[in-house]
Design a protein around this motif. Structure first.
Motif, PDB file in Angstrom:
ATOM      1  N   LEU A   1       0.653  -1.337  -0.591  1.00  0.00           N
ATOM      2  CA  LEU A   1       0.202   0.075   0.159  1.00  0.00           C
ATOM      3  C   LEU A   1       0.710   0.713  -0.012  1.00  0.00           C
ATOM      4  CD1 LEU A   1      -3.002   0.877   0.328  1.00  0.00           C
ATOM      5  CD2 LEU A   1      -2.464   0.932   2.693  1.00  0.00           C
ATOM      6  N   LEU A  48      -7.350   5.547  -6.078  1.00  0.00           N
ATOM      7  CA  LEU A  48      -7.420   4.618  -4.089  1.00  0.00           C
ATOM      8  C   LEU A  48      -7.790   3.310  -4.803  1.00  0.00           C
ATOM      9  CD1 LEU A  48      -6.973   4.843  -1.401  1.00  0.00           C
ATOM     10  CD2 LEU A  48      -9.024   5.632  -0.987  1.00  0.00           C
ATOM     11  N   PHE A  71       3.799   2.751   6.603  1.00  0.00           N
ATOM     12  CA  PHE A  71       3.234   4.047   7.641  1.00  0.00           C
ATOM     13  C   PHE A  71       3.843   4.700   6.717  1.00  0.00           C
ATOM     14  CE2 PHE A  71       0.762   1.412  10.691  1.00  0.00           C
ATOM     15  CZ  PHE A  71       0.070   1.844  10.980  1.00  0.00           C
ATOM     16  N   THR A  94       2.617   6.036   3.239  1.00  0.00           N
ATOM     17  CA  THR A  94       0.865   6.550   3.425  1.00  0.00           C
ATOM     18  C   THR A  94       1.168   8.169   3.337  1.00  0.00           C
ATOM     19  OG1 THR A  94       0.599   5.031   5.149  1.00  0.00           O
ATOM     20  CG2 THR A  94      -0.634   4.306   3.246  1.00  0.00           C
ATOM     21  N   PRO A 111       1.602  12.257   3.814  1.00  0.00           N
ATOM     22  CA  PRO A 111       1.163  12.813   2.379  1.00  0.00           C
ATOM     23  C   PRO A 111       2.466  13.415   2.529  1.00  0.00           C
ATOM     24  CG  PRO A 111      -0.345  12.543   3.729  1.00  0.00           C
ATOM     25  CD  PRO A 111       0.290  11.754   4.146  1.00  0.00           C
ATOM     26  N   LYS A 127      -5.675  18.176   1.184  1.00  0.00           N
ATOM     27  CA  LYS A 127      -4.223  17.904   1.139  1.00  0.00           C
ATOM     28  C   LYS A 127      -3.181  16.773   1.719  1.00  0.00           C
ATOM     29  CE  LYS A 127      -3.672  21.733  -1.815  1.00  0.00           C
ATOM     30  NZ  LYS A 127      -3.099  22.717  -1.175  1.00  0.00           N
ATOM     31  N   PHE A 128      -3.337  17.028   3.236  1.00  0.00           N
ATOM     32  CA  PHE A 128      -3.237  16.314   4.513  1.00  0.00           C
ATOM     33  C   PHE A 128      -4.076  15.567   5.037  1.00  0.00           C
ATOM     34  CE2 PHE A 128      -1.586  15.415   8.767  1.00  0.00           C
ATOM     35  CZ  PHE A 128      -0.576  14.614   8.603  1.00  0.00           C
ATOM     36  N   GLU A 139      -5.551  12.621   2.788  1.00  0.00           N
ATOM     37  CA  GLU A 139      -4.390  12.077   1.977  1.00  0.00           C
ATOM     38  C   GLU A 139      -4.391  11.559   2.418  1.00  0.00           C
ATOM     39  OE1 GLU A 139      -3.881  11.658  -1.214  1.00  0.00           O
ATOM     40  OE2 GLU A 139      -4.305  13.141  -2.494  1.00  0.00           O
ATOM     41  N   TRP A 140      -3.527  11.491   4.042  1.00  0.00           N
ATOM     42  CA  TRP A 140      -3.396  10.321   5.101  1.00  0.00           C
ATOM     43  C   TRP A 140      -4.178   9.602   5.188  1.00  0.00           C
ATOM     44  CZ3 TRP A 140      -1.160  11.489  10.258  1.00  0.00           C
ATOM     45  CH2 TRP A 140      -0.064  10.224  10.861  1.00  0.00           C
ATOM     46  N   GLU A 171      -7.079   8.728   3.339  1.00  0.00           N
ATOM     47  CA  GLU A 171      -7.838   7.138   2.455  1.00  0.00           C
ATOM     48  C   GLU A 171      -6.716   6.272   2.603  1.00  0.00           C
ATOM     49  OE1 GLU A 171      -8.026  10.387  -0.357  1.00  0.00           O
ATOM     50  OE2 GLU A 171      -6.888   9.096  -1.601  1.00  0.00           O
ATOM     51  N   HIS A 172      -5.650   6.237   2.976  1.00  0.00           N
ATOM     52  CA  HIS A 172      -4.570   5.197   2.728  1.00  0.00           C
ATOM     53  C   HIS A 172      -4.399   4.705   4.212  1.00  0.00           C
ATOM     54  CE1 HIS A 172      -3.244   9.106  -0.992  1.00  0.00           C
ATOM     55  NE2 HIS A 172      -3.733   7.573  -0.859  1.00  0.00           N
ATOM     56  N   VAL A 173      -4.160   5.210   4.686  1.00  0.00           N
ATOM     57  CA  VAL A 173      -3.036   4.628   6.070  1.00  0.00           C
ATOM     58  C   VAL A 173      -4.855   3.918   6.944  1.00  0.00           C
ATOM     59  CG1 VAL A 173      -4.048   6.110   8.020  1.00  0.00           C
ATOM     60  CG2 VAL A 173      -1.889   4.613   8.229  1.00  0.00           C
ATOM     61  N   ALA A 192      -3.339   2.816  13.013  1.00  0.00           N
ATOM     62  CA  ALA A 192      -3.434   3.153  12.073  1.00  0.00           C
ATOM     63  C   ALA A 192      -5.655   3.913  11.745  1.00  0.00           C
ATOM     64  CB  ALA A 192      -3.912   2.174  10.469  1.00  0.00           C
TER      65      ALA A 192
END
Lengths: 132, 186
Positions: free
Chosen positions: A48, A74, A118, A121, A123, B117-118, B121-122, B124-126, B168
């Protein structure tokens, strides 16, 4: 074995609970299956992280990962991370099923993989690789 | 008092599943921590083990349901492109229309753009790390069962990964709450 006596102030006994010694048989299993599961989880997290960073760095990767237009890239990142996780588990589980491996080795590998996931992912990290 | 379909799904994703996840985490961590032969009887350990297996499995399932609904149902609404006429700007749209496009609304103002932006973006992934790690913990607890009582390394490993999964999910949940406050889905 334990005995619990409950009494009122003044000394009158109102209850007494006594536990007897009990036995529990446990058959110890090798740590291989656990290691396969947690290392595979680390691999899933790292995939990921790598895909998130690559998506930022390359428009080709970005377009490839856009499996669903509404969800955007995504959709591909998460789908491939989950597939990678399941494949890694399916490969590692039979290899390690009846074996025990060093706890330290397994935990260090898992820790590094998870940290990679971690970081990848985060930013502020993946934006460093943003394409123009 | 009416909720739109988008508000209902957002509430299910963030509040209902999120609360279930928190409950399962708290119960699971307490269960793993107190799984010690010197503290409870054999009957007590057996009862705790059953509860623990149900708790960690629930946590893993809820984590998957949360990220899948978030990514595939709620997120597309969040990132919907606004109907900006040719040559126009997002801020030309009436405020009641702007409010229906949270991502564009956040990005339209320098004071809120970092929430996307931060924050998003963080988040949706983590968030996806949580179900992956929680599933590994659930497997360890279900497969090893009573061995967790006597095998400290196994139990501590499960607890550590449990905390990683929660961290997470916690990051994602907290950012999600702030983003929803700044630009709610309507």
């Amino acid at each position: 074995m334990a005995t619990i006596r409950v009494s009122r102030e003044g000394g009158q006994m109102i209850d007494e609970i006594e536990w007897k010694a009990e036995e529990l048989d446990i058959v110890e299993r090798p740590n291989g299956p656990a290691m396969a599961a947690i290392i595979a989880a680390g691999i899933g997290a790292l995939i990921l992280g790598i895909l998130t960073t690559l998506n930022e760095a390359s428009t080709d990767v970005h377009d490839f990962l856009e499996i669903d237009k509404d969800v955007g890239p995504l959709s591909g990142k998460t789908l491939f991370a989950v597939i990678g996780y399941l494949v890694a588990w399916a490969v590692l589980a039979p290899l390690l099923w009846r074996r025990s491996i060093s706890w330290n080795t397994g935990l260090i590998i898992t820790g590094l993989l998870l940290v990679g996931g971690f970081v990848g992912t985060f930013p502020k990290f993946f934006e460093l690789f943003a394409s123009e | 008092m009416d909720l739109t379909s988008r508000e209902t799904w957002t509430a299910l994703h963030g509040v209902v599943f999120g609360a279930l996840f928190l409950l399962a985490f708290a119960g699971g961590l307490a269960g793993l921590w107190s799984l010690r032969p010197e503290w409870v009887t054999v009957n007590g350990l057996q009862e705790r083990m059953t509860r623990l297996k149900i708790g960690v499995t629930t946590m893993a399932v809820v984590a998957w349901v949360t990220v899948v609904t978030g990514t595939w149902i709620v997120y597309p609404w969040y990132r919907d492109p606004p109907p900006i006429p040719a040559g126009g700007k997002f801020t030309d749209l009436p405020p009641e229309v702007q409010e229906k496009f949270p991502r564009a609304l956040l990005l339209s103002d320098p004071n809120t753009s970092d929430w996307h932006k931060f924050g998003m973006e963080w988040k949706e992934h983590v968030a996806w790390i949580a179900p992956i790690v929680a599933t590994a913990v659930a497997f360890v607890v279900v497969y090893y069962g009573n061995q967790l009582i006597v095998d400290k390394r196994l139990r501590y490993t499960a607890m550590a990964l449990f905390v990683v999964a929660f961290a997470a999910a916690g990051i994602a949940g907290l950012l999600g709450a702030f983003i929803t406050k700044a630009a709610p889905l309507q």
